[in-house]
Design a protein around this motif. Structure first.
Motif, short mmCIF file in Angstrom:
data_model
loop_
_atom_site.label_atom_id
_atom_site.label_comp_id
_atom_site.label_asym_id
_atom_site.label_seq_id
_atom_site.Cartn_x
_atom_site.Cartn_y
_atom_site.Cartn_z
N ASP A 142 0.84 -1.20 0.00
CA ASP A 142 0.00 0.00 0.00
C ASP A 142 0.87 1.24 0.00
O ASP A 142 1.70 1.43 0.90
CB ASP A 142 -0.92 0.01 1.23
CG ASP A 142 -1.99 -1.06 1.16
OD1 ASP A 142 -2.35 -1.47 0.03
OD2 ASP A 142 -2.45 -1.50 2.22
N ASP A 143 0.68 2.08 -1.00
CA ASP A 143 1.34 3.38 -1.13
C ASP A 143 2.84 3.33 -0.81
O ASP A 143 3.33 4.08 0.04
CB ASP A 143 0.65 4.41 -0.23
CG ASP A 143 1.02 5.83 -0.61
OD1 ASP A 143 1.24 6.11 -1.81
OD2 ASP A 143 1.12 6.68 0.31
N PRO A 144 3.59 2.49 -1.52
CA PRO A 144 5.03 2.38 -1.21
C PRO A 144 5.81 3.61 -1.67
O PRO A 144 5.47 4.23 -2.69
CB PRO A 144 5.46 1.16 -2.02
CG PRO A 144 4.55 1.18 -3.21
CD PRO A 144 3.22 1.65 -2.66
N PRO A 145 6.86 3.93 -0.94
CA PRO A 145 7.79 4.96 -1.44
C PRO A 145 8.74 4.29 -2.43
O PRO A 145 9.07 3.11 -2.30
CB PRO A 145 8.54 5.39 -0.17
CG PRO A 145 8.51 4.17 0.70
CD PRO A 145 7.20 3.48 0.40
N PHE A 146 9.15 5.04 -3.44
CA PHE A 146 10.11 4.53 -4.42
C PHE A 146 11.51 4.92 -4.00
O PHE A 146 11.73 6.07 -3.58
CB PHE A 146 9.84 5.10 -5.81
CG PHE A 146 8.47 4.81 -6.36
CD1 PHE A 146 7.84 3.60 -6.14
CD2 PHE A 146 7.81 5.77 -7.10
CE1 PHE A 146 6.58 3.34 -6.66
CE2 PHE A 146 6.55 5.53 -7.62
CZ PHE A 146 5.93 4.31 -7.40
N ASP A 147 12.44 4.02 -4.13
CA ASP A 147 13.85 4.37 -3.91
C ASP A 147 14.25 5.42 -4.93
O ASP A 147 13.80 5.40 -6.09
CB ASP A 147 14.75 3.14 -4.08
CG ASP A 147 14.58 2.12 -2.96
OD1 ASP A 147 14.12 2.51 -1.86
OD2 ASP A 147 14.91 0.95 -3.20
N ASN A 148 15.12 6.33 -4.51
CA ASN A 148 15.64 7.32 -5.44
C ASN A 148 16.52 6.63 -6.47
O ASN A 148 17.19 5.64 -6.16
CB ASN A 148 16.46 8.38 -4.70
CG ASN A 148 15.59 9.30 -3.89
OD1 ASN A 148 14.46 9.57 -4.24
ND2 ASN A 148 16.12 9.77 -2.77
N TRP A 149 16.51 7.15 -7.69
CA TRP A 149 17.37 6.63 -8.75
C TRP A 149 17.98 7.82 -9.47
O TRP A 149 17.27 8.65 -10.02
CB TRP A 149 16.57 5.77 -9.73
CG TRP A 149 17.41 5.19 -10.83
CD1 TRP A 149 18.57 4.51 -10.69
CD2 TRP A 149 17.14 5.24 -12.23
NE1 TRP A 149 19.04 4.12 -11.93
CE2 TRP A 149 18.18 4.56 -12.89
CE3 TRP A 149 16.12 5.80 -13.00
CZ2 TRP A 149 18.23 4.42 -14.28
CZ3 TRP A 149 16.18 5.65 -14.38
CH2 TRP A 149 17.22 4.97 -15.00
N ASP A 150 19.29 7.88 -9.46
CA ASP A 150 20.00 8.94 -10.17
C ASP A 150 20.43 8.37 -11.52
O ASP A 150 21.42 7.66 -11.64
CB ASP A 150 21.22 9.38 -9.35
CG ASP A 150 21.94 10.57 -9.98
OD1 ASP A 150 21.87 10.74 -11.23
OD2 ASP A 150 22.58 11.32 -9.22
#
Length: 186
Positions: free
Chosen positions: A103-111
Motif C-alpha cells: 500500500d502506497d510504497p515509497p520509491f527508492d531514489n534513482w540517479d
C-alpha cells in the motif's frame, strides 16, 4: 540495476552530460512539445502492448552502425539512451510490482545520470543492451498486462512528493520510452 558493465581501469570517461533535473510529471497533464506524446491519451490496458510495440524500434536503433556515436559531445548516443531505457524498463517493472504488492510504497531514489556513468553506458555492447532491453520490456509489459480493475488506482510515491497511481506511472513510463526514441530518431 545491473552493474556487470564496469570498464577496465584507466578507461577515459565520456564527456559530461548536463544532469536532467527536471520534474517531468507535467507530461501527465499536457502533450510533450518535443516528442508529441500525450500521456493522457494512453489507455491503461494498452500499456503492455505499447511497450512490446516499441521494442523493435529500440532494437533497430541499437543495431545501427552509429549506435556508439554521440551526435554532440553533450548528447547521449543511441547506445547510451538504449541502456537508459533498458534500466527504465527494469525500474518501472519493479515499481509496478511494488505498488501492487504494498500500500502506497515509497520509491527508492534513482540517479539516472550517476547510473549512466557508474555502469558506463557508453562502453556497453549495443547488441547485448538490445537483448536486455527486450527482456526487461517483456517482464514490464507482462506486469502491466496483469493489472486490472481497481488495481490501476493503487498508489506509490517518489521521495520528492510526486504521487502516482499504477495508471499514471504507466503513462509517465511510456513517455520516457517514446521520448528517447525521438531523441535517437528511431
Amino acid at each position: 540495476m545491473d552493474t556487470d558493465h564496469h570498464p577496465e581501469p584507466g578507461t577515459t570517461l565520456p564527456p559530461a552530460i548536463a544532469p536532467d533535473g527536471k520534474d517531468w510529471t507535467w507530461v501527465l497533464r499536457e502533450r510533450c512539445p518535443e516528442c508529441g506524446f500525450a500521456a493522457s491519451d494512453v489507455e491503461p490496458a494498452g500499456i503492455g502492448g505499447t511497450v512490446r510495440d516499441l521494442v523493435p524500434r529500440w532494437v533497430s536503433a541499437l543495431h545501427r552502425d552509429d549506435a556508439h556515436v554521440r551526435p554532440a559531445a553533450d548528447v547521449w548516443s543511441p547506445l547510451e539512451y538504449g541502456a537508459h531505457v533498458r534500466d527504465v524498463m527494469r525500474l518501472f517493472g519493479e515499481r509496478v510490482q511494488l505498488m501492487l504488492d504494498h500500500d502506497d510504497p515509497p520509491f527508492d531514489n534513482w540517479d539516472q545520470d550517476a547510473t549512466a556513468l557508474d555502469d558506463r553506458y557508453d562502453l556497453q555492447d549495443p547488441v547485448v543492451v538490445a537483448e536486455e532491453l527486450a527482456a526487461a520490456a517483456a517482464v514490464t509489459a507482462d506486469r502491466f498486462d496483469a493489472v486490472g480493475g481497481d488495481a490501476w488506482e493503487r498508489t506509490g510515491r517518489r521521495s520528492n512528493g510526486s504521487e502516482f497511481t499504477v495508471r499514471t506511472l504507466g503513462q509517465y513510463f511510456l513517455h520516457d520510452v517514446v521520448h528517447h526514441l525521438h531523441d535517437v530518431r528511431a
